[in-house]
Design an enzyme around this catalytic site. Structure first.
Site, PDB file in Angstrom:
ATOM      1  N   LYS A 289       0.851  -1.187   0.000  1.00 35.99           N
ATOM      2  CA  LYS A 289       0.000   0.000   0.000  1.00 35.99           C
ATOM      3  C   LYS A 289       0.892   1.245   0.000  1.00 35.99           C
ATOM      4  O   LYS A 289       1.818   1.363   0.805  1.00 35.99           O
ATOM      5  CB  LYS A 289      -0.923  -0.011   1.222  1.00 35.99           C
ATOM      6  CG  LYS A 289      -2.005   1.054   1.192  1.00 35.99           C
ATOM      7  CD  LYS A 289      -3.098   0.767   2.200  1.00 35.99           C
ATOM      8  CE  LYS A 289      -4.238   1.760   2.071  1.00 35.99           C
ATOM      9  NZ  LYS A 289      -5.390   1.429   2.931  1.00 35.99           N
ATOM     10  N   GLU A 377     -19.228  -5.639  10.430  1.00 32.73           N
ATOM     11  CA  GLU A 377     -20.164  -4.859  11.248  1.00 32.73           C
ATOM     12  C   GLU A 377     -21.182  -5.739  11.956  1.00 32.73           C
ATOM     13  O   GLU A 377     -21.531  -5.472  13.120  1.00 32.73           O
ATOM     14  CB  GLU A 377     -20.883  -3.842  10.355  1.00 32.73           C
ATOM     15  CG  GLU A 377     -19.987  -2.732   9.832  1.00 32.73           C
ATOM     16  CD  GLU A 377     -19.214  -3.107   8.587  1.00 32.73           C
ATOM     17  OE1 GLU A 377     -18.356  -2.303   8.151  1.00 32.73           O
ATOM     18  OE2 GLU A 377     -19.450  -4.208   8.048  1.00 32.73           O
ATOM     19  N   ARG A 405     -25.373  -2.313   7.458  1.00 27.76           N
ATOM     20  CA  ARG A 405     -25.089  -3.726   7.236  1.00 27.76           C
ATOM     21  C   ARG A 405     -25.416  -4.585   8.457  1.00 27.76           C
ATOM     22  O   ARG A 405     -25.440  -5.814   8.358  1.00 27.76           O
ATOM     23  CB  ARG A 405     -23.616  -3.888   6.860  1.00 27.76           C
ATOM     24  CG  ARG A 405     -23.214  -3.063   5.657  1.00 27.76           C
ATOM     25  CD  ARG A 405     -21.711  -2.918   5.538  1.00 27.76           C
ATOM     26  NE  ARG A 405     -21.085  -4.173   5.154  1.00 27.76           N
ATOM     27  CZ  ARG A 405     -20.334  -4.339   4.078  1.00 27.76           C
ATOM     28  NH1 ARG A 405     -20.121  -3.323   3.273  1.00 27.76           N
ATOM     29  NH2 ARG A 405     -19.790  -5.490   3.790  1.00 27.76           N
TER      30      ARG A 405
END
Length: 634
Positions: A289, A377, A405
Site C-alpha cells: 500500500k 459490522e 449492514r
C-alpha cells in the site's frame, strides 16, 4: 485543471484498447507514469492515495490481459481503483475526482461502461461477480470472464466468505484476485491475516511449489492429468511444510500464488494463462500500500487518505489556523478513556476503523478493553451484545452508512433483549466527498422504527460528552448517539460530565410566529439563522430536540400551543426522521400547524464539500433563513 506533466505513454491511453497496443516491456514505464499522475493530482485534490498506488500494476495487467468491458471487472471497496479510472477514459477528468459535479471517487455504473458494478462499502465484489457470471451462463453460454479484485482488508468481511462458499460450487468463469497488502485503513486483524502471512512468508513451500510447477510444464502444457498431479503435490506440500491445507482450495477454488503484484510483466503473463482455465480461480497477489511514494509506504494509515500534501516530499500541508475546535471523533476518543477510567465495565468495539473513529486512543492506553474486529459490522454488534449479556457496557463505534449492514443484529441481538450497548454512529449525515455510498443519511429513520432504543444526536462537542456519560449509567438499555464527520464549533468542550434525562430537549431561544426544531449538529445552522432573522426583526423560536426517541412530548405540546408555523431541521433523510416524528405527534395531538421539513430529500445525494451539499439540500443557514421568511410571507 489536468496537471501538465510529461507522460509519454499515458497520454496515448484513452481506453484499454489503446493499452493493449503497447508492448509488454513498455508496461513498467506506463505504471510509473500512472503512479506519478495519481500523486500529482491527489496532492492538491485529496482522495484515497495509498490503496490506489498499490494497485497500479494490477489494474494495468488486468486490462491488458482481459477483454474489458466485455469481460467484467469488479473492484472491491473502490479505494484501489484510481488507475482503473485513468486507463478507462477518465484521465482528463481525474482532477475532478470526488468534487461536486466531478467524477466519483469510486467505480460507478452510470459513469463509465468499464465500471461493471458500483462499490463503496467492502466485501461485495465476489458476490456481485458471481451473480454476473451466473447470469452470463444463463443468457449466453458463459463466454465472458468475471474478475473480482478484493483487497484493502475486504476479505475479512463475512460476506466475502459467504460468496466464496457459494462460488466454489458454481462452475462459473470467476477469477478472484486477492490484493493482499496486509492493511485496510488500519492494519488488518484476525486469524485470516495470520493465515495469509503464513502463506506469504513460507519461502520453503513457495519455492518448492514453483519448482514442481515448472517441472510439470506449467499450468497448461500437460493437460488435465498433470494439473491434478500438481494439485495433489501442492496439497501434500502445504500439509507438510505449512501444517495446514489451503483455505481457498477448501472452498473449491483453484489457488495460484502468492505472486509479486508489482511485477507487471509477469503478472500479465500469469493472467493470460489463468484466463484459459475454467471454473472458479483465486490469484493471491502481494502488493505494498502506497507503493512508489516513500511517505505513503512508511505511514500507510495516514496516507490512506492524507488530504493535501507536497507531491515531492510527501509532507502533509496543514491549513494555517490559530485554534480549531476538535473533531467529533476525537471528542469520542478522549471521552471514552475518561469514562472507562471511572467505569471498569466499559469496553470499546469497532469494525476496522480504530483511527477513523479515534478508538485507537483507547487501544493505546487500554489495549485489553478495546477491540478491532475487522471489517465485520454484523459481528461487531453481536460481539458487543455478548459482552453486554455478561454485564459489560460496550461502546460500539460504527460509521453510520456501515451500520446499515448490521441492522438485523441491532434488532434481534441487542434491542429485542434490552442489552446495554452504546452505539456511537460516526459520520452521521452528509459526509462530503465520499458521496452517496458513505453519506449517513438513514440512521435516524431506520433506528426510529426499532422498539426500546434511545436515539440522541448532540448539537456540539460538550453535548456528545454528556450523552456518552448518560449512556453508560446503570439501566439505560440500548442507546444510540450519532454525530457528524468533521469539527464542532467550540474549543471549550471539555465540560464536567452531566446526565441528560432521556427524551428531554431544550429551548435555546424564544420567538414569535415560527419555531425551528433541530436535532444534532444542524442546530448550529439554525442558531445562525435565528441571529440573521433577528437582525431583520424576525424572532424565530429555536428548540434543540436532542432526542429522536423518546421525543420530548412536553416540549412539543408547548411548541404547538404557541406556534402555528414550524420548521424541522435534520441532517438525515426527511422520510422517517425528526420531521416525520413531529408530524406524527401533531396528528396524534390533533394540532393544526404548517410544518416544513428540512433535511436530506428522498434521493441519493452526490459528492461534494459538505457546505455545498448542505446548500443543495436546503438545510444550511441560508436555506433555513429562506424557509422561515417564505413561511411568514405566505
Amino acid at each position: 485543471m489536468t496537471p501538465q506533466i510529461p507522460l509519454k505513454l499515458l497520454n496515448k491511453i484513452n481506453s484499454p484498447a489503446d493499452l493493449r497496443l503497447l508492448r509488454e516491456d513498455e508496461l513498467p514505464l506506463l505504471c510509473s507514469e500512472i503512479r506519478q499522475f495519481i500523486i500529482e493530482v491527489i496532492s492538491s485534490n485529496p482522495g484515497h492515495l495509498g490503496a490506489s498506488l498499490g494497485a497500479v500494476e494490477l489494474a494495468v495487467a488486468i486490462h491488458y490481459a482481459f477483454n474489458t468491458p466485455v469481460d467484467k471487472l469488479i473492484w472491491d471497496v473502490g479505494h484501489q481503483a484510481y488507475a482503473h479510472k485513468i486507463i478507462t477514459g477518465r484521465r482528463d477528468a481525474f482532477h475532478t475526482n470526488r468534487t461536486y459535479g466531478g467524477i466519483s471517487g469510486f467505480p460507478k455504473m452510470s459513469e463509465n461502461e468499464y465500471d461493471a458494478f458500483g462499490v463503496g462499502h467492502s466485501s461485495t465484489s465476489i458476490s456481485a461477480a458471481l451473480g454476473m457470471a451466473t447470469a452470463a451462463r444463463l443468457l449466453n453460454g458463459n463466454n465472458e470472464q468475471h474478475i473480482a479484485v478484493i483487497g484493502d482488508g475486504a476479505m475479512t468481511g463475512g460476506m466475502a466468505m459467504e460468496a466464496l462458499n457459494n462460488a466454489g460450487v458454481s462452475n462459473t468463469n470467476l477469477l478472484v484476485i486477492l490484493n493482499d497488502n496486509g492493511i485496510a485503513i488500519d492494519k488488518n486483524v484476525g486469524a485470516l491475516r495470520e493465515y495469509l502471512l503464513d502463506i506469504v512468508t513460507s519461502r520453503a513451500y513457495n519455492k518448492l511449489k514453483d519448482k514442481v510447477w515448472k517441472m510439470m510444464g506449467g499450468n497448461t502444457s500437460y493437460g488435465k492429468n498433470s494439473r491434478a498431479v500438481v494439485k495433489q503435490i501442492g496439497n501434500a506440500l502445504k500439509s507438510t511444510i505449512l501444517n495446514k491445507s489451503n483455505l481457498f482450495e477448501a472452498f473449491n477454488f483453484r489457488y495460484f500464488g502468492p505472486v509479486d503484484g508489482h511485477d507487471v510483466v509477469r503478472l500479465t503473463k500469469l493472467l493470460h494463462d489463468i484466463r484459459n482455465i475454467p471454473g472458479p480461480r483465486l490469484l493471491h497477489v502481494i502488493t505494498v500500500k502506497g507503493k512508489g511514494f516513500e511517505k505513503a509506504e512508511q505511514d500507510q494509515i495516514l496516507y490512506h487518505s492524507p488530504g493535501m500534501f507536497d507531491k515531492t516530499t510527501g509532507e502533509i500541508i496543514e491549513k494555517p489556523c490559530k485554534s480549531l475546535p476538535p473533531k467529533y471523533q476525537h471528542v469520542f476518543g478522549k471521552t471514552i478513556i475518561e469514562l472507562a477510567e471511572k467505569n471498569p465495565k466499559i469496553v470499546g468495539v469497532t469494525p476496522a476503523m480504530p483511527s477513523g473513529c479515534s478508538l485507537n486512543m483507547m487501544m493505546s492506553v487500554m489495549p485489553h478493553r478495546a477491540f478491532d474486529v475487522g471489517i465485520a459490522e454484523q459481528h461487531a454488534v453481536t460481539f458487543s451484545a455478548g459482552m453486554a449479556a455478561r454485564g459489560l457496557i460496550p461502546f460500539c463505534n460504527i460509521y453510520s452508512s456501515f451500520m446499515q449492514r448490521a441492522y438485523d443484529q441491532v434488532i434481534h441481538d441487542v434491542a429485542l433483549q434490552g442489552l446495554q450497548v452504546v452505539f456511537c454512529l460516526d459520520r452521521g449525515g452528509l459526509v462530503g466527498e465520499d458521496g452517496p455510498t458513505h453519506h449517513g443519511a438513514y440512521d435516524l429513520a431506520y433506528f426510529r422504527a426499532i422498539p426500546g432504543l434511545t436515539i440522541a444526536a448532540p448539537m456540539n462537542e460538550a453535548e456528545l460528552r454528556h450523552l456518552m456519560y448518560t449512556a453508560q449509567l446503570d439501566g439505560k438499555g440500548p442507546f444510540v448517539i450519532r454525530y457528524p464527520r468533521g469539527r464542532g464549533l467550540s474549543t471549550d468542550w471539555k465540560k464536567p460530565f452531566m446526565e441528560i434525562t432521556a427524551g428531554t430537549g431544550r429551548k435555546l431561544r424564544d420567538g414569535e410566529g415560527v419555531a425551528i426544531l433541530s436535532i444534532g449538529h444542524p442546530g448550529n445552522f439554525a442558531a445562525e439563522a435565528c441571529d440573521i432573522l433577528q437582525r431583520d426583526g424576525i424572532l424565530a423560536g429555536h428548540y434543540d430536540m436532542r432526542f429522536l426517541k423518546p421525543l420530548d412530548e412536553q416540549l412539543l405540546h408547548g411548541v404547538f400551543k404557541k406556534y402555528n408555523r414550524i420548521v424541522t431541521v435534520e441532517d438525515g433523510t426527511i422520510n422517517g426522521g425528526l420531521g416525520s416524528a413531529v408530524l406524527e405527534f401533531m396528528a396524534a395531538g390533533n394540532y393544526q400547524a404548517r410544518v416544513v421539513r428540512l433535511g436530506i430529500p428522498d434521493e441519493f445525494i452526490t459528492q461534494g464539500k459538505p457546505e455545498e451539499l448542505y446548500a443543495l439540500c436546503g438545510f444550511d443557514t441560508d436555506g433555513i433563513v429562506r424557509t422561515v421568511r417564505s413561511m411568514l410571507n405566505s
